[in-house]
Design an enzyme around this catalytic site. Sequence first.
Site, PDB file in Angstrom:
ATOM      1  N   ASN A  11      37.022  19.971  -9.013  1.00  0.00           N
ATOM      2  CA  ASN A  11      36.352  19.113  -9.997  1.00  0.00           C
ATOM      3  C   ASN A  11      35.948  17.828  -9.271  1.00  0.00           C
ATOM      4  O   ASN A  11      36.798  16.995  -8.978  1.00  0.00           O
ATOM      5  CB  ASN A  11      37.325  18.822 -11.151  1.00  0.00           C
ATOM      6  CG  ASN A  11      36.783  17.787 -12.120  1.00  0.00           C
ATOM      7  OD1 ASN A  11      35.606  17.443 -12.085  1.00  0.00           O
ATOM      8  ND2 ASN A  11      37.654  17.293 -12.995  1.00  0.00           N
ATOM      9  N   TRP A  12      34.652  17.714  -8.993  1.00  0.00           N
ATOM     10  CA  TRP A  12      34.188  16.556  -8.231  1.00  0.00           C
ATOM     11  C   TRP A  12      34.123  15.285  -9.076  1.00  0.00           C
ATOM     12  O   TRP A  12      33.879  14.203  -8.542  1.00  0.00           O
ATOM     13  CB  TRP A  12      32.802  16.827  -7.639  1.00  0.00           C
ATOM     14  CG  TRP A  12      32.757  17.882  -6.578  1.00  0.00           C
ATOM     15  CD1 TRP A  12      33.780  18.689  -6.156  1.00  0.00           C
ATOM     16  CD2 TRP A  12      31.615  18.257  -5.801  1.00  0.00           C
ATOM     17  NE1 TRP A  12      33.347  19.534  -5.169  1.00  0.00           N
ATOM     18  CE2 TRP A  12      32.023  19.292  -4.925  1.00  0.00           C
ATOM     19  CE3 TRP A  12      30.283  17.821  -5.745  1.00  0.00           C
ATOM     20  CZ2 TRP A  12      31.139  19.897  -4.016  1.00  0.00           C
ATOM     21  CZ3 TRP A  12      29.414  18.422  -4.850  1.00  0.00           C
ATOM     22  CH2 TRP A  12      29.840  19.438  -3.996  1.00  0.00           C
ATOM     23  N   LYS A  13      34.249  15.441 -10.396  1.00  0.00           N
ATOM     24  CA  LYS A  13      34.131  14.291 -11.317  1.00  0.00           C
ATOM     25  C   LYS A  13      32.807  13.556 -11.065  1.00  0.00           C
ATOM     26  O   LYS A  13      31.817  14.212 -10.742  1.00  0.00           O
ATOM     27  CB  LYS A  13      35.350  13.378 -11.181  1.00  0.00           C
ATOM     28  CG  LYS A  13      36.666  14.158 -11.248  1.00  0.00           C
ATOM     29  CD  LYS A  13      37.859  13.290 -11.464  1.00  0.00           C
ATOM     30  CE  LYS A  13      39.117  14.129 -11.350  1.00  0.00           C
ATOM     31  NZ  LYS A  13      40.293  13.485 -11.892  1.00  0.00           N
ATOM     32  N   HIS A  98      39.058  18.295 -20.472  1.00  0.00           N
ATOM     33  CA  HIS A  98      39.729  17.552 -19.398  1.00  0.00           C
ATOM     34  C   HIS A  98      40.327  16.271 -19.989  1.00  0.00           C
ATOM     35  O   HIS A  98      39.766  15.686 -20.919  1.00  0.00           O
ATOM     36  CB  HIS A  98      38.725  17.216 -18.292  1.00  0.00           C
ATOM     37  CG  HIS A  98      39.381  16.682 -17.056  1.00  0.00           C
ATOM     38  ND1 HIS A  98      39.793  15.373 -16.957  1.00  0.00           N
ATOM     39  CD2 HIS A  98      39.720  17.289 -15.900  1.00  0.00           C
ATOM     40  CE1 HIS A  98      40.357  15.210 -15.763  1.00  0.00           C
ATOM     41  NE2 HIS A  98      40.327  16.349 -15.107  1.00  0.00           N
ATOM     42  N   GLU A 100      40.287  13.368 -19.006  1.00  0.00           N
ATOM     43  CA  GLU A 100      39.384  12.208 -18.967  1.00  0.00           C
ATOM     44  C   GLU A 100      38.373  12.265 -20.107  1.00  0.00           C
ATOM     45  O   GLU A 100      37.742  11.247 -20.430  1.00  0.00           O
ATOM     46  CB  GLU A 100      38.711  12.130 -17.582  1.00  0.00           C
ATOM     47  CG  GLU A 100      39.716  11.653 -16.536  1.00  0.00           C
ATOM     48  CD  GLU A 100      39.474  12.141 -15.121  1.00  0.00           C
ATOM     49  OE1 GLU A 100      38.359  12.586 -14.809  1.00  0.00           O
ATOM     50  OE2 GLU A 100      40.434  12.084 -14.314  1.00  0.00           O
ATOM     51  N   GLU A 168      47.296  20.707 -16.917  1.00  0.00           N
ATOM     52  CA  GLU A 168      47.148  19.488 -16.130  1.00  0.00           C
ATOM     53  C   GLU A 168      47.914  18.347 -16.812  1.00  0.00           C
ATOM     54  O   GLU A 168      47.391  17.730 -17.757  1.00  0.00           O
ATOM     55  CB  GLU A 168      45.673  19.090 -16.028  1.00  0.00           C
ATOM     56  CG  GLU A 168      44.801  20.107 -15.353  1.00  0.00           C
ATOM     57  CD  GLU A 168      43.586  19.458 -14.697  1.00  0.00           C
ATOM     58  OE1 GLU A 168      43.447  19.586 -13.485  1.00  0.00           O
ATOM     59  OE2 GLU A 168      42.816  18.801 -15.407  1.00  0.00           O
ATOM     60  N   GLY A 174      45.415  12.440 -10.413  1.00  0.00           N
ATOM     61  CA  GLY A 174      44.977  11.324  -9.583  1.00  0.00           C
ATOM     62  C   GLY A 174      46.064  10.328  -9.237  1.00  0.00           C
ATOM     63  O   GLY A 174      45.778   9.220  -8.779  1.00  0.00           O
ATOM     64  N   SER A 205      47.079  16.329  -8.793  1.00  0.00           N
ATOM     65  CA  SER A 205      47.537  15.905  -7.462  1.00  0.00           C
ATOM     66  C   SER A 205      47.877  17.076  -6.534  1.00  0.00           C
ATOM     67  O   SER A 205      48.826  16.992  -5.754  1.00  0.00           O
ATOM     68  CB  SER A 205      48.716  14.934  -7.592  1.00  0.00           C
ATOM     69  OG  SER A 205      48.288  13.741  -8.235  1.00  0.00           O
ATOM     70  N   GLY A 226      41.136  17.898  -8.218  1.00  0.00           N
ATOM     71  CA  GLY A 226      40.205  16.781  -8.365  1.00  0.00           C
ATOM     72  C   GLY A 226      39.911  16.130  -7.029  1.00  0.00           C
ATOM     73  O   GLY A 226      39.149  16.639  -6.209  1.00  0.00           O
ATOM     74  N   GLY A 227      40.564  14.991  -6.775  1.00  0.00           N
ATOM     75  CA  GLY A 227      40.284  14.170  -5.600  1.00  0.00           C
ATOM     76  C   GLY A 227      40.222  14.941  -4.283  1.00  0.00           C
ATOM     77  O   GLY A 227      39.296  14.737  -3.481  1.00  0.00           O
TER      78      GLY A 227
HETATM   79  C1  PEP Z   1      41.615  16.821 -12.240  1.00  0.00           C
HETATM   80  O1  PEP Z   1      41.034  15.786 -12.520  1.00  0.00           O
HETATM   81  O2  PEP Z   1      41.350  17.880 -12.827  1.00  0.00           O
HETATM   82  C2  PEP Z   1      42.626  16.764 -11.193  1.00  0.00           C
HETATM   83  C3  PEP Z   1      43.452  17.765 -11.084  1.00  0.00           C
HETATM   84  O3  PEP Z   1      42.618  15.637 -10.416  1.00  0.00           O
HETATM   85  P1  PEP Z   1      43.529  15.345  -9.111  1.00  0.00           P
HETATM   86  O4  PEP Z   1      43.600  16.625  -8.318  1.00  0.00           O
HETATM   87  O5  PEP Z   1      42.769  14.274  -8.385  1.00  0.00           O
HETATM   88  O6  PEP Z   1      44.857  14.917  -9.591  1.00  0.00           O
END
Ligand code: PEP
Length: 255
Positions: A11-13, A98, A100, A168, A174, A205, A226-227
Site C-alpha cells: 500500500n503506497w498510500k 483502511h 486511515e 491491521e 506505521g 509495521s 505500507g511504508g
Molecule cells: C498499512 O498502512 O496498511 C500498513 C500496514 O502500514 P505500515 O506497513 O507502514 O505499518
Amino acid sequence: MALPKPIVIGNWKMNGLRADSVARVEALRAHLRDAAGRGTLGICPPATMLTVVEPLLRQGALLLGGQDCSSEPGGAHTGDISAPMLKDAGCDAVIVGHSERRHGHGESDALVRAKAEAALAAGLIPILCIGETEDEWQAGRTLEVLDRQLEGSLPAGASAEKLIVAYEPVWAIGTGRTPCRDDIARNHDHLRRHVGDIVLLYGGSVKSTNAGEIMAIANVDGALVGGASLDAEEFWAIYTAGQAAGCGRAAAGAT
Ligand code: PEP
C-alpha cells in the site's frame, strides 16, 4: 481461481510520482523475472499512478489494486473514484476500510461494507481492513472489535476467492510496533473461524526483519505492507521471507 500464497501487497498510500513509481515497478519486475517462485505480489499505488504502472505490471504478473473506492458506481461525487473506474484502469483489487479511512475520514462499517460490495459488483477483490485501536487493545477488546467490524463490514455474497481480509491493528500501522507472535496467532485463528477459507493478511509495521516470523504463523496467508513497500528491495525481501517461511501452507486447503 485462488491466489497463490504468500500474498504480499504493498500500500503506497499518498506516495508516488511517475519516475519513482516506474522505477519501483521495474525493480519488482526484474526480481519476478529472475526468481518468481510461488506466491502473489501486488501493489496499490495512488490513483494517479494506476494507468502509468498498469502496462508494466501486465508484463510482470503483479496484482494491481486501488487504495479506496466509492460505494457509488458513478455520478455527482466530486473527488471520488468508483470501483468500475478502478476496474477500467486495470485494477484487480481495492483496499476498503483502511484505518486511515475509518479513523481519518470517519468511515463507518456500513459504508465500508457498501464499498466492498461495490468493488465485488465491479469485479474487483475487496481487501477489507479491520483492526483495533491502541485503547481497545489495552482494554483487551481486540476480538470483540474484530467481530464487530466483520459483522458490520463483511460484504454479502463474497466467496473465498473474491475477498481478502487484512488484520491491521491501528496501533501497529506505521509505528514500528507489532503484536507479539501469540497475539497474531490468536487473532488470526479467531478470524479463520469466522471467515473460513477467505485469505487473511496481517498488516502493521511488517519489515524484512519480522516478515518471516509473522508469515510462518498459521492462518496468516501473507501481508499488507505500507511504508516498507516504498523500497522495492525491502518489499521484495518481505515477499521472499514469506516464501521461505512456507506462508499459507499451514492452513487447511492452502494452494
Ligand atoms: C498499512 O498502512 O496498511 C500498513 C500496514 O502500514 P505500515 O506497513 O507502514 O505499518
